[in-house]
Structure formats: C-alpha cells, structure tokens
Design a protein around this motif. Structure first.
Motif, PDB file in Angstrom:
ATOM      1  N   ARG A 266     -18.075 -39.328  -6.218  1.00  0.00           N
ATOM      2  CA  ARG A 266     -18.719 -40.404  -6.969  1.00  0.00           C
ATOM      3  C   ARG A 266     -18.678 -41.709  -6.174  1.00  0.00           C
ATOM      4  O   ARG A 266     -19.664 -42.461  -6.145  1.00  0.00           O
ATOM      5  CB  ARG A 266     -18.027 -40.595  -8.322  1.00  0.00           C
ATOM      6  N   ASP A 269     -21.300 -41.551  -3.564  1.00  0.00           N
ATOM      7  CA  ASP A 269     -22.631 -41.680  -4.184  1.00  0.00           C
ATOM      8  C   ASP A 269     -22.932 -43.136  -4.517  1.00  0.00           C
ATOM      9  O   ASP A 269     -24.065 -43.605  -4.344  1.00  0.00           O
ATOM     10  CB  ASP A 269     -22.712 -40.826  -5.451  1.00  0.00           C
ATOM     11  N   GLY A 289     -27.271 -44.886 -12.977  1.00  0.00           N
ATOM     12  CA  GLY A 289     -27.260 -44.289 -14.303  1.00  0.00           C
ATOM     13  C   GLY A 289     -27.239 -45.392 -15.345  1.00  0.00           C
ATOM     14  O   GLY A 289     -28.113 -46.257 -15.376  1.00  0.00           O
ATOM     15  N   VAL A 322     -32.410 -35.490  -5.287  1.00  0.00           N
ATOM     16  CA  VAL A 322     -31.601 -35.713  -6.492  1.00  0.00           C
ATOM     17  C   VAL A 322     -31.185 -37.180  -6.554  1.00  0.00           C
ATOM     18  O   VAL A 322     -30.612 -37.694  -5.593  1.00  0.00           O
ATOM     19  CB  VAL A 322     -30.339 -34.819  -6.484  1.00  0.00           C
ATOM     20  N   HIS A 325     -27.259 -41.129  -9.131  1.00  0.00           N
ATOM     21  CA  HIS A 325     -26.390 -41.037 -10.298  1.00  0.00           C
ATOM     22  C   HIS A 325     -26.366 -39.643 -10.918  1.00  0.00           C
ATOM     23  O   HIS A 325     -25.560 -39.369 -11.805  1.00  0.00           O
ATOM     24  CB  HIS A 325     -26.801 -42.066 -11.359  1.00  0.00           C
ATOM     25  N   GLU A 326     -27.252 -38.742 -10.453  1.00  0.00           N
ATOM     26  CA  GLU A 326     -27.288 -37.379 -10.989  1.00  0.00           C
ATOM     27  C   GLU A 326     -26.642 -36.360 -10.053  1.00  0.00           C
ATOM     28  O   GLU A 326     -26.597 -35.170 -10.357  1.00  0.00           O
ATOM     29  CB  GLU A 326     -28.741 -36.967 -11.262  1.00  0.00           C
ATOM     30  N   ARG A 327     -26.131 -36.834  -8.927  1.00  0.00           N
ATOM     31  CA  ARG A 327     -25.560 -35.907  -7.945  1.00  0.00           C
ATOM     32  C   ARG A 327     -24.328 -35.184  -8.489  1.00  0.00           C
ATOM     33  O   ARG A 327     -24.134 -33.990  -8.224  1.00  0.00           O
ATOM     34  CB  ARG A 327     -25.189 -36.666  -6.669  1.00  0.00           C
ATOM     35  N   GLU A 329     -23.592 -34.334 -11.550  1.00  0.00           N
ATOM     36  CA  GLU A 329     -24.004 -33.275 -12.468  1.00  0.00           C
ATOM     37  C   GLU A 329     -24.625 -32.112 -11.702  1.00  0.00           C
ATOM     38  O   GLU A 329     -24.389 -30.937 -12.030  1.00  0.00           O
ATOM     39  CB  GLU A 329     -25.004 -33.832 -13.487  1.00  0.00           C
ATOM     40  N   TRP A 330     -25.388 -32.407 -10.658  1.00  0.00           N
ATOM     41  CA  TRP A 330     -26.003 -31.345  -9.859  1.00  0.00           C
ATOM     42  C   TRP A 330     -24.915 -30.488  -9.198  1.00  0.00           C
ATOM     43  O   TRP A 330     -25.011 -29.264  -9.169  1.00  0.00           O
ATOM     44  CB  TRP A 330     -26.912 -31.948  -8.787  1.00  0.00           C
ATOM     45  N   GLU A 333     -23.356 -28.177 -11.726  1.00  0.00           N
ATOM     46  CA  GLU A 333     -24.238 -27.089 -12.144  1.00  0.00           C
ATOM     47  C   GLU A 333     -24.461 -26.052 -11.055  1.00  0.00           C
ATOM     48  O   GLU A 333     -24.619 -24.868 -11.346  1.00  0.00           O
ATOM     49  CB  GLU A 333     -25.584 -27.644 -12.585  1.00  0.00           C
TER      50      GLU A 333
END
Length: 365
Positions: A266, A269, A289, A322, A325-327, A329-330, A333
């Motif tokens: 984080r 990022d 985000g 991507v 701010h979505e890295r 979560e990626w 997943e």
C-alpha cells in the motif's frame, strides 16, 4: 575549545529485535548466534556480576571472533563511565575485535555529553592505534534517569558515531521513584500509559538527530501477550525496535516493529499515485480511492516503503491498467487466489499420484 571529530555518514541497519546476552555465560553466547534477532548486544554491565566482569571480557571477545553471527548487528554494552571497568572494557573488547566483528559500543546510564565524549575519544585512540578508520565503531546511547532524559538533545549531539537512542525503563523507574517492581511492565493503576511522555521525549530526540529509537526490555519473559502490548505502544509512536530478553520475544518484536507485505505494498502504491499526480497531472494533491493524499502522505508512505525494502519485501505484480487505489484488492483476488489454487493443484496431483500407485499395487505404508 576542542573541535569535535566528524565521521562518515552511518548506515543504520534494522534493529527490530535487540537481544540481550550476558557476557559471562558461554552457553548463552553460543545459543544467541542461532537466533533470529536483528541485533545482539553482549553485555558486560547489569547482567554480569561485579566479581566476574573482567573475566567476561575475553569470553565476549572469543564469541565475536569465533562465533557465526550472520548478518546480525553486533554490539557490546560496556559498564557505565562512573565505574572502574569502563576503560578496561573498551580497551580489551575493541582492540581485540574491531570493524567487521564489532559494530557498536553501547554506553549505559548516560547523563551528559561529557560521558559520550569520553567514550568517543577512547574509541578514536584505539582506532588510530590499530590503523582503522576514524569512526569505524558506532555508539548506542542508553538513558536511564532524569538527567539523561533532560539532556537528551545535548547527549545525542555529542558524537557523530551515535546510531541508536535506547530507553532503559528499569533504572528510569527507580530514578523517578515509581512504585514499579517489574521492568517494562504497564502500571494498571495509572489511567493511560505512564511511560508515554518519556517515550515521546526519547523518540523526538532520536528523530531530531536522525538515529534509531529503541524501546527497553519487558522482564516478564514468558508473558508474550504482555510483551506484544507494550511493544505495540512504542511502535505506534514510531519506535524502531525493542530489547528482547528471551528467544520467545524475538518473533513478536520482528513482527511488530517490521512492516507487513500488505502495508508495504500500500505504501508503494501511494508513492506511485503521488508521483503520477505530481509528474504527469501536475497536481499537489490527488484522491487515492476515498482518501486524499499529498506531500505529507508521501512522507508517511515512504517510511513504510523504506522499512519494507530494507526487509527485502517485493511488490506482487499488478497489470498496468489497474488504478493505484485498486491494486490491493486486485492482489487479494488474483495472487492469493492463485496461491490457493496452486496448493489445491499440488494436492490434486499428489492424490492422483497416490491413486496411480495404488492401481499399480504400490504399498506406501
């Protein structure tokens, strides 16, 4: 007025866990070499009885010269400068080890800058006599009473050798008249943390001089949850590490004063998002985000990123498209799902292999 010697900039290695090892115990000196502490300090002070302090010196030297310490930071705590042992400790230990075997000397119960000057000058004389570079041996400064705390800034400015500033809760409690009987323990009768101000004073002084802040020991060595609680308190403030007195305290210290992979990723990022905002979009603030990030956010993220890099962490790959701010979560997943699938796949392959062997009549018992 004498001019203070200046030395090359020091490389501050991680000290999440700082293991105390009695210098008079050959058994503990041997065992400590295989433990996963970032630092070991071989002690000639409080953990060594007065009658055997001089006998402990060659044991410490032999352990440093013949032991396998890996990449641990190696430190020796000498007796405080008000005693008759300090000069002998420095002369015997440093002259018979030196750079490559010994990283720092820890000076306990420091009350004023003159005590630091004394040790600094002795080390300089030894280094020059042995033909080593000035400043080759670093210093760790431990404060344990009201005078040391009051003079913290002057003490830390006394030598460029200093790498860490260490809080000593046991002697400090005694010096301040606290009714504490367990070193490093939280006092349940106090509405809050009775060490909060002292810890912040130590931390601010350390940060002002660019050195590491190290919390002192927790003496209830089998109370891991208690250790975690006091360690978390100083870590949240910003401390870099803590003394450990028992092997069972090492892993919690490394965890608490380290940085998790998720926090590291984080942080990286956020750094990427801010760099993109300032360089490509020419913005000083941008949304990450639901959170606004700016230069202050960058500085905070950099602290965690540097800790992660020093620990050898690496970011898991994320496709270029991507959003920053979505890295996280990626990664959850895809990487964690892939890891789970890999475990399942290995299990399936093992099961299939066993089935095939059963079909062939192989006895695996």
């Amino acid at each position: 007025m004498a001019t203070r010697t200046t030395y090359p900039p020091r490389r501050l290695r991680p000290r999440r866990s700082c293991l105390a090892v009695p210098g008079s115990s050959e058994k503990m000196l041997a065992k400590a070499q295989g433990l996963d502490a970032d630092q070991v300090f071989l002690d000639l002070e409080d953990s060594v009885a007065p009658d055997v302090k001089e006998e402990a010196r060659p044991l410490v030297v032999d352990a440093l010269r013949d032991g396998d310490w890996g990449d641990k930071v190696r430190v020796v705590r000498v007796n405080d400068v008000s005693t008759r042992w300090t000069l002998g400790d420095l002369q015997h230990v440093v002259s018979n080890t030196g750079p490559g075997l010994l990283d720092c000397i820890m000076v306990p119960k420091v009350e004023d800058a003159s005590q630091v000057h004394f040790v600094d000058h002795v080390l300089t004389q030894i280094e020059r006599t042995m033909g080593w570079q000035d400043g080759a041996i670093g210093l760790e400064i431990q404060i344990e009473n009201a005078a040391g705390l009051t003079n913290a800034d002057v003490i830390l400015a006394a030598s460029d050798r200093i790498e860490t500033f260490v809080f000593g809760p046991g002697d400090m409690a005694a010096a301040l008249g606290m009714p504490s009987l367990t070193v490093g323990a939280i006092q349940p009768d106090y509405p809050g943390d009775h060490w909060h101000w002292v810890l912040m004073r130590v931390l601010v002084a350390a940060r002002n001089r660019g050195v590491l802040a190290i919390d002192g020991p927790y003496a209830q060595i089998r109370d891991v949850e208690g250790f975690r609680e006091v360690a978390t308190r100083s870590r949240v403030l910003g401390f870099d590490g803590k003394w450990v007195l028992h092997p069972g305290q090492i892993a919690p210290a490394n965890e608490i004063y380290g940085v998790s992979r998720e926090a590291y990723e984080r942080a990286e990022d956020i750094l990427d998002a801010y760099a993109d905002a300032t360089q490509r979009e020419r913005k000083g603030a941008v949304m990450f985000g639901e959170e606004m990030i700016d230069e202050a956010s960058r500085k905070m993220a950099e602290v965690n990123a540097l800790k992660g890099r020093a620990a050898g962490l690496q970011r898991r790959e994320v496709p270029e498209g991507v959003p920053f701010h979505e890295r996280a979560e990626w990664r959850r997943e895809h990487h964690e799902a892939a890891a789970g699938a890999g475990i399942l796949s290995n299990a399936n392959r093992l099961g299939a292999s066993i089935d095939a062997e059963v079909d062939r009549g192989v006895d695996r018992r």
